[in-house]
Design a protein around this motif. Structure first.
Motif, PDB file in Angstrom:
ATOM      1  N   PRO A  16       0.818  -1.226   0.000  1.00  0.00           N
ATOM      2  CA  PRO A  16       0.000   0.000   0.000  1.00  0.00           C
ATOM      3  C   PRO A  16       0.850   1.273   0.000  1.00  0.00           C
ATOM      4  O   PRO A  16       0.512   2.249  -0.674  1.00  0.00           O
ATOM      5  N   LEU A  17       1.972   1.254   0.708  1.00  0.00           N
ATOM      6  CA  LEU A  17       2.865   2.409   0.721  1.00  0.00           C
ATOM      7  C   LEU A  17       3.509   2.595  -0.648  1.00  0.00           C
ATOM      8  O   LEU A  17       3.626   3.719  -1.130  1.00  0.00           O
ATOM      9  N   GLY A  36      11.474  -5.969   8.934  1.00  0.00           N
ATOM     10  CA  GLY A  36      10.810  -5.937  10.239  1.00  0.00           C
ATOM     11  C   GLY A  36       9.801  -4.808  10.272  1.00  0.00           C
ATOM     12  O   GLY A  36       8.920  -4.721   9.427  1.00  0.00           O
ATOM     13  N   GLU A  37       9.960  -3.916  11.210  1.00  0.00           N
ATOM     14  CA  GLU A  37       9.057  -2.775  11.313  1.00  0.00           C
ATOM     15  C   GLU A  37       9.644  -1.515  10.686  1.00  0.00           C
ATOM     16  O   GLU A  37       9.103  -0.427  10.858  1.00  0.00           O
ATOM     17  N   LEU A  38      10.737  -1.673   9.956  1.00  0.00           N
ATOM     18  CA  LEU A  38      11.424  -0.550   9.332  1.00  0.00           C
ATOM     19  C   LEU A  38      11.057  -0.447   7.856  1.00  0.00           C
ATOM     20  O   LEU A  38      11.086  -1.435   7.131  1.00  0.00           O
ATOM     21  N   VAL A  39      10.690   0.749   7.413  1.00  0.00           N
ATOM     22  CA  VAL A  39      10.474   1.034   5.995  1.00  0.00           C
ATOM     23  C   VAL A  39      11.718   1.744   5.486  1.00  0.00           C
ATOM     24  O   VAL A  39      12.223   2.666   6.136  1.00  0.00           O
ATOM     25  N   ILE A  40      12.217   1.294   4.341  1.00  0.00           N
ATOM     26  CA  ILE A  40      13.425   1.872   3.760  1.00  0.00           C
ATOM     27  C   ILE A  40      13.071   2.523   2.435  1.00  0.00           C
ATOM     28  O   ILE A  40      12.524   1.871   1.543  1.00  0.00           O
ATOM     29  N   VAL A  57       4.954  10.577   4.477  1.00  0.00           N
ATOM     30  CA  VAL A  57       3.970   9.594   4.007  1.00  0.00           C
ATOM     31  C   VAL A  57       4.295   8.218   4.584  1.00  0.00           C
ATOM     32  O   VAL A  57       3.403   7.509   5.066  1.00  0.00           O
ATOM     33  N   ALA A  58       5.564   7.826   4.564  1.00  0.00           N
ATOM     34  CA  ALA A  58       5.964   6.509   5.073  1.00  0.00           C
ATOM     35  C   ALA A  58       5.667   6.371   6.560  1.00  0.00           C
ATOM     36  O   ALA A  58       5.308   5.288   7.020  1.00  0.00           O
ATOM     37  N   ARG A  59       5.796   7.457   7.298  1.00  0.00           N
ATOM     38  CA  ARG A  59       5.521   7.399   8.745  1.00  0.00           C
ATOM     39  C   ARG A  59       4.040   7.153   9.049  1.00  0.00           C
ATOM     40  O   ARG A  59       3.698   6.804  10.177  1.00  0.00           O
ATOM     41  N   LEU A  60       3.189   7.326   8.070  1.00  0.00           N
ATOM     42  CA  LEU A  60       1.785   6.973   8.251  1.00  0.00           C
ATOM     43  C   LEU A  60       1.606   5.455   8.233  1.00  0.00           C
ATOM     44  O   LEU A  60       0.594   4.941   8.692  1.00  0.00           O
ATOM     45  N   HIS A  61       2.605   4.748   7.698  1.00  0.00           N
ATOM     46  CA  HIS A  61       2.543   3.294   7.556  1.00  0.00           C
ATOM     47  C   HIS A  61       3.455   2.555   8.535  1.00  0.00           C
ATOM     48  O   HIS A  61       3.242   1.376   8.792  1.00  0.00           O
ATOM     49  N   ALA A  62       4.490   3.227   9.035  1.00  0.00           N
ATOM     50  CA  ALA A  62       5.458   2.567   9.909  1.00  0.00           C
ATOM     51  C   ALA A  62       6.063   3.576  10.877  1.00  0.00           C
ATOM     52  O   ALA A  62       6.173   4.754  10.561  1.00  0.00           O
ATOM     53  N   ARG A  63       6.464   3.082  12.035  1.00  0.00           N
ATOM     54  CA  ARG A  63       7.082   3.969  13.024  1.00  0.00           C
ATOM     55  C   ARG A  63       8.516   4.327  12.655  1.00  0.00           C
ATOM     56  O   ARG A  63       8.979   5.426  12.929  1.00  0.00           O
ATOM     57  N   GLN A  64       9.225   3.381  12.065  1.00  0.00           N
ATOM     58  CA  GLN A  64      10.625   3.600  11.724  1.00  0.00           C
ATOM     59  C   GLN A  64      10.788   3.715  10.212  1.00  0.00           C
ATOM     60  O   GLN A  64      10.349   2.831   9.474  1.00  0.00           O
ATOM     61  N   VAL A  65      11.443   4.779   9.779  1.00  0.00           N
ATOM     62  CA  VAL A  65      11.663   5.012   8.351  1.00  0.00           C
ATOM     63  C   VAL A  65      13.116   5.394   8.138  1.00  0.00           C
ATOM     64  O   VAL A  65      13.626   6.303   8.804  1.00  0.00           O
TER      65      VAL A  65
END
Length: 79
Positions: A16-17, A36-40, A57-65
């Motif tokens: 979705p991101l 894991g819980e990291l978006v890169i 925008v990415a922080r809307l999907h994950a805590r860590q970017v």
């Protein structure tokens, strides 16, 4: 959770991101991956404002970017 996420043990659903980034930033050469819980976010853009906006925008999907987006200065200067 999509098949890629299950296969890689990713807890953040990335697709979705990816779609949202592609829709909001057409033409941006950016890859969205996860661990894991990291978006890169990685790739290259010419507008210096885009990486910060993508992170928002990415922080809307994950805590860590992780923002690994490079700013391609030559394109921005018209070279």
């Amino acid at each position: 959770m999509d098949a890629e996420a299950r296969a890689n043990g990713i807890t953040v659903v990335i697709e979705p991101l990816r779609r949202q980034v592609k829709e909001l930033f057409p033409g941006a050469k950016v890859t969205v991956t996860g661990a894991g819980e990291l978006v890169i976010l990685s790739g290259e853009v010419s507008d210096v404002r885009i990486p910060d906006r993508m992170v928002e925008v990415a922080r809307l999907h994950a805590r860590q970017v992780a923002n690994l987006i490079a700013r391609h200065v030559a394109d921005a200067l018209g070279f």
